[in-house]
Design an enzyme around this catalytic site. Structure first.
Site, short mmCIF file in Angstrom:
data_model
loop_
_atom_site.label_atom_id
_atom_site.label_comp_id
_atom_site.label_asym_id
_atom_site.label_seq_id
_atom_site.Cartn_x
_atom_site.Cartn_y
_atom_site.Cartn_z
N ASP A 100 0.84 -1.19 0.00
CA ASP A 100 0.00 0.00 0.00
C ASP A 100 0.88 1.25 0.00
OD1 ASP A 100 -2.21 -1.62 0.17
OD2 ASP A 100 -2.53 -1.31 2.32
N LYS A 101 0.33 2.33 -0.51
CA LYS A 101 1.06 3.59 -0.55
C LYS A 101 1.67 3.94 0.80
CE LYS A 101 0.25 8.58 -0.97
NZ LYS A 101 -0.77 9.64 -1.20
#
Length: 335
Positions: free
Chosen positions: A151-152
């Site tokens: 995930d970012k």
């Protein structure tokens, strides 16, 4: 509803759209999604946040804004950007690199590959600049060499294939989830509360949340998802704990959703742990300040192991906690 648009094989392409609200107090993003089904919700949300929506001449950037009946909503949809990512001079923390692969220690905030709302400034853009044409093409032009993702706002270790042979081998290992080979993925997480058992397994299928498509939810009809959890230490007098999560499967948001599902969402997770925000007020000031400064879910991909696709050697890498999580851990221990 009026449009100035071109209808093409790629779907709806609009210079602008005007529509009149017909439902009382409907959320702006839901109104647009209902009236403009050709555009995804994520695309509409990105357009709202980018200031491309106006109501009564006022720019609206809040997707949750309630629209009144009769309001005229104007939406501008820019021309699609070039889908082919370009190399960008973005620093990379390279843990290991050879002719077949590259292992990166990804910082929080860095998106892995281009997508709607993030066409530039991604790990892929950095890799293209660093590796040139040597990245594997199996993943397509937007995901060259990408075997798995983070995930970012999750930091930590990630392996990228530089050749098609390496990509095929690594993909097979990730698909096997370490059942027959040395693939290993372990994450350090900081969760609310202290689980009752020192170690346990979460076996709960995951799928898109039908009520919010940008989220994942536990759903019996979803794909199998298994997370093995070990409690490493209680923190802040039992308000939180440090845990290690080992993946047996690799679903989107798996650890975040699974930990929330058993009542121990991750600290800083605004998506799956919003109901625990009031607990932050119970933390001593230093821990509360460290959590406020974190600004992301407290999750770090700390261990990555796999078989080298060319040499057959078992490779294992460890990443220490980044500075923001190290500060949080220290503050929680002192609480």
């Amino acid at each position: 509803m009026t449009r100035t648009a071109d209808e093409g094989a790629e779907g709806l392409r609009m210079d602008g759209v005007e529509l009149q609200a017909d439902t009382p107090r409907e959320r702006l993003d839901r109104l647009l999604a209902r009236r403009l089904p050709d555009l995804s919700r994520s695309r509409l949300k990105a357009l709202i946040e980018a200031g491309q929506v106006r109501i009564g001449g006022r720019t609206m950037t809040d997707a949750a804004h309630r629209v009144n009946v009769g309001d005229v909503v104007a939406l501008v949809v820019p021309e699609p950007e070039d889908p082919t990512p370009q190399g960008e001079d973005i620093p990379l923390a390279i843990v290991h690199e050879d002719e077949a692969l590259i292992v990166i220690d990804k910082p929080a905030g860095l998106v892995v590959h281009p997508a709607a709302g993030n066409w530039t400034g991604t790990l892929v853009n950095a890799l293209i600049a660093h590796c040139g044409d040597s990245l594997s093409g199996i993943g397509g032009v937007r995901r060259p060499g990408i075997v798995h993702r983070l995930d970012k706002d999750t930091s930590g270790l990630l392996v990228v294939a530089k050749t098609d042979r390496a990509h095929a081998s690594l993909s097979a290992q990730f698909a096997d989830h370490g059942r027959t080979g040395p693939l290993e993925r372990a994450y350090v997480a900081f969760a609310w509360g202290v689980p009752a058992r020192a170690s346990f397994t979460i076996d709960a299928a995951l799928d898109r949340d039908p009520r919010a498509r940008e989220k994942i939810a536990v759903r019996p009809s979803g794909r199998d998802a298994v997370t093995h959890v070990t409690v490493e230490e209680p923190l802040a007098g039992g308000l939180a704990s440090r845990v290690t999560c080992r993946l047996e499967t690799g679903r989107t948001h798996q650890i975040r959703v699974h930990m929330a599902h058993v009542g121990h969402p991750l600290l800083g997770d605004a998506t799956y742990g919003s109901g625990f925000r009031t607990k932050a007020a119970k933390l001593p000031a230093p821990a509360r300040e460290a959590l406020d400064a974190l600004g992301r879910q407290a999750l770090h991909a700390a261990i990555l192991g796999f078989e080298h696709p060319i040499t057959g050697q078992t490779m294992r890498f460890e990443s220490p906690l980044p500075a923001d999580l190290a500060r949080l851990a220290e503050a929680l221990r002192g609480a």
